[in-house]
Scaffold this motif. Structure first.
Motif, short mmCIF file in Angstrom:
data_model
loop_
_atom_site.label_atom_id
_atom_site.label_comp_id
_atom_site.label_asym_id
_atom_site.label_seq_id
_atom_site.Cartn_x
_atom_site.Cartn_y
_atom_site.Cartn_z
N GLY A 147 61.67 125.17 178.51
CA GLY A 147 60.32 125.12 177.94
C GLY A 147 60.39 125.37 176.46
N GLN A 148 59.50 124.76 175.74
CA GLN A 148 59.43 124.98 174.30
C GLN A 148 58.00 124.79 173.84
OE1 GLN A 148 62.15 122.07 172.73
NE2 GLN A 148 60.66 120.42 172.83
N THR A 149 57.71 125.32 172.69
CA THR A 149 56.38 125.11 172.12
C THR A 149 56.46 123.96 171.12
OG1 THR A 149 56.81 126.81 170.46
CG2 THR A 149 55.63 127.49 172.42
N GLU A 150 55.35 123.33 170.93
CA GLU A 150 55.27 122.21 170.01
C GLU A 150 55.55 122.68 168.58
OE1 GLU A 150 51.70 119.35 168.46
OE2 GLU A 150 51.79 119.80 170.59
N VAL A 151 56.33 121.93 167.86
CA VAL A 151 56.62 122.26 166.47
C VAL A 151 55.37 122.03 165.65
CG1 VAL A 151 58.00 121.64 164.45
CG2 VAL A 151 59.05 121.66 166.72
N GLY A 152 55.02 123.01 164.83
CA GLY A 152 53.84 122.88 164.00
C GLY A 152 53.46 124.22 163.39
N GLU A 153 52.36 124.25 162.72
CA GLU A 153 51.88 125.49 162.11
C GLU A 153 50.93 126.17 163.08
OE1 GLU A 153 50.67 125.35 158.06
OE2 GLU A 153 52.07 123.73 157.58
N HIS A 154 51.38 127.28 163.63
CA HIS A 154 50.62 128.02 164.63
C HIS A 154 50.22 129.39 164.08
CE1 HIS A 154 51.73 125.02 167.61
NE2 HIS A 154 52.99 125.16 167.25
N TRP A 155 49.55 129.42 162.95
CA TRP A 155 49.24 130.69 162.29
C TRP A 155 48.28 131.55 163.11
CZ3 TRP A 155 52.80 131.44 158.97
CH2 TRP A 155 53.32 130.38 158.24
N ASP A 156 47.52 130.95 163.99
CA ASP A 156 46.54 131.71 164.77
C ASP A 156 47.08 132.14 166.14
OD1 ASP A 156 46.66 129.01 165.49
OD2 ASP A 156 44.64 129.03 166.31
N ILE A 157 48.38 131.91 166.40
CA ILE A 157 48.99 132.26 167.68
C ILE A 157 50.14 133.23 167.43
CG2 ILE A 157 50.10 131.37 169.77
CD1 ILE A 157 48.88 128.62 169.06
N SER A 158 50.19 134.33 168.17
CA SER A 158 51.25 135.32 167.98
C SER A 158 52.58 134.80 168.53
CB SER A 158 50.89 136.63 168.68
OG SER A 158 50.98 136.48 170.09
N LEU A 159 53.67 135.44 168.12
CA LEU A 159 54.99 135.08 168.63
C LEU A 159 55.06 135.26 170.15
CD1 LEU A 159 57.45 136.56 165.99
CD2 LEU A 159 57.14 134.17 166.58
N ARG A 160 54.45 136.32 170.65
CA ARG A 160 54.45 136.55 172.09
C ARG A 160 53.70 135.44 172.84
NH1 ARG A 160 53.78 143.01 173.16
NH2 ARG A 160 55.89 143.52 172.53
N ASP A 161 52.58 135.01 172.30
CA ASP A 161 51.82 133.94 172.95
C ASP A 161 52.56 132.60 172.89
OD1 ASP A 161 49.73 135.55 173.78
OD2 ASP A 161 48.54 135.18 171.97
N LEU A 162 53.24 132.34 171.78
CA LEU A 162 54.06 131.13 171.70
C LEU A 162 55.18 131.18 172.74
CD1 LEU A 162 54.33 130.68 167.84
CD2 LEU A 162 53.19 129.14 169.43
N LEU A 180 55.16 132.92 175.53
CA LEU A 180 54.56 132.81 176.86
C LEU A 180 54.36 131.35 177.23
CD1 LEU A 180 53.28 134.03 179.39
CD2 LEU A 180 51.13 134.14 178.13
N ARG A 181 53.91 130.55 176.31
CA ARG A 181 53.71 129.12 176.58
C ARG A 181 55.03 128.45 176.95
NH1 ARG A 181 49.32 127.19 172.01
NH2 ARG A 181 47.75 128.75 172.54
N ALA A 182 56.11 128.80 176.22
CA ALA A 182 57.42 128.21 176.52
C ALA A 182 57.93 128.70 177.88
CB ALA A 182 58.41 128.57 175.42
N ILE A 183 57.72 129.97 178.19
CA ILE A 183 58.16 130.53 179.47
C ILE A 183 57.40 129.87 180.62
CG2 ILE A 183 58.15 132.62 180.89
CD1 ILE A 183 58.79 134.14 178.25
N GLN A 184 56.11 129.69 180.46
CA GLN A 184 55.31 129.04 181.51
C GLN A 184 55.77 127.60 181.72
OE1 GLN A 184 51.42 129.86 179.85
NE2 GLN A 184 51.06 131.51 181.34
N ALA A 185 56.11 126.91 180.64
CA ALA A 185 56.61 125.54 180.77
C ALA A 185 57.96 125.52 181.48
CB ALA A 185 56.72 124.89 179.39
N ALA A 186 58.83 126.47 181.16
CA ALA A 186 60.13 126.54 181.81
C ALA A 186 59.97 126.87 183.29
CB ALA A 186 61.01 127.58 181.13
N HIS A 187 59.06 127.76 183.61
CA HIS A 187 58.82 128.13 185.00
C HIS A 187 58.31 126.91 185.79
CE1 HIS A 187 57.92 130.06 188.62
NE2 HIS A 187 57.12 131.02 188.24
N SER A 188 57.40 126.16 185.20
CA SER A 188 56.90 124.95 185.86
C SER A 188 58.01 123.93 186.07
CB SER A 188 55.79 124.32 185.03
OG SER A 188 54.67 125.15 184.97
N ASP A 189 58.92 123.86 185.11
CA ASP A 189 60.02 122.90 185.17
C ASP A 189 61.10 123.31 186.17
OD1 ASP A 189 61.33 120.52 184.18
OD2 ASP A 189 62.68 121.82 183.06
#
Length: 67
Positions: A10-25, A27-36
């Protein structure tokens, strides 16, 4: 020798995510990996972030995320 299986990634989309914390980014990658992974339980977590020490002064992302 132990067999190793990469069950999901899982990975997060490359881009400017100034409004999202490192933990939330992470979490998104972990959830994607778990689904995969088709529901397999992880035995290890590998974290990579090329610029974390330079951009956010956070060099120990593995500890931050697993906490």
């Amino acid at each position: 020798m132990t067999d190793v299986v990469i069950a999901g990634i899982g990975q997060t989309e490359v881009g400017e995510h100034w409004d999202i914390s490192l933990r939330d980014l992470a979490l998104r990658a972990i959830q994607a990996a778990h689904s995969d992974s088709s529901g397999l339980k992880p035995q290890a977590l590998f974290v990579g972030n090329m610029l974390a020490p330079n951009l956010s002064s956070q060099a120990h992302l593995g500890a931050l995320i697993t906490d």
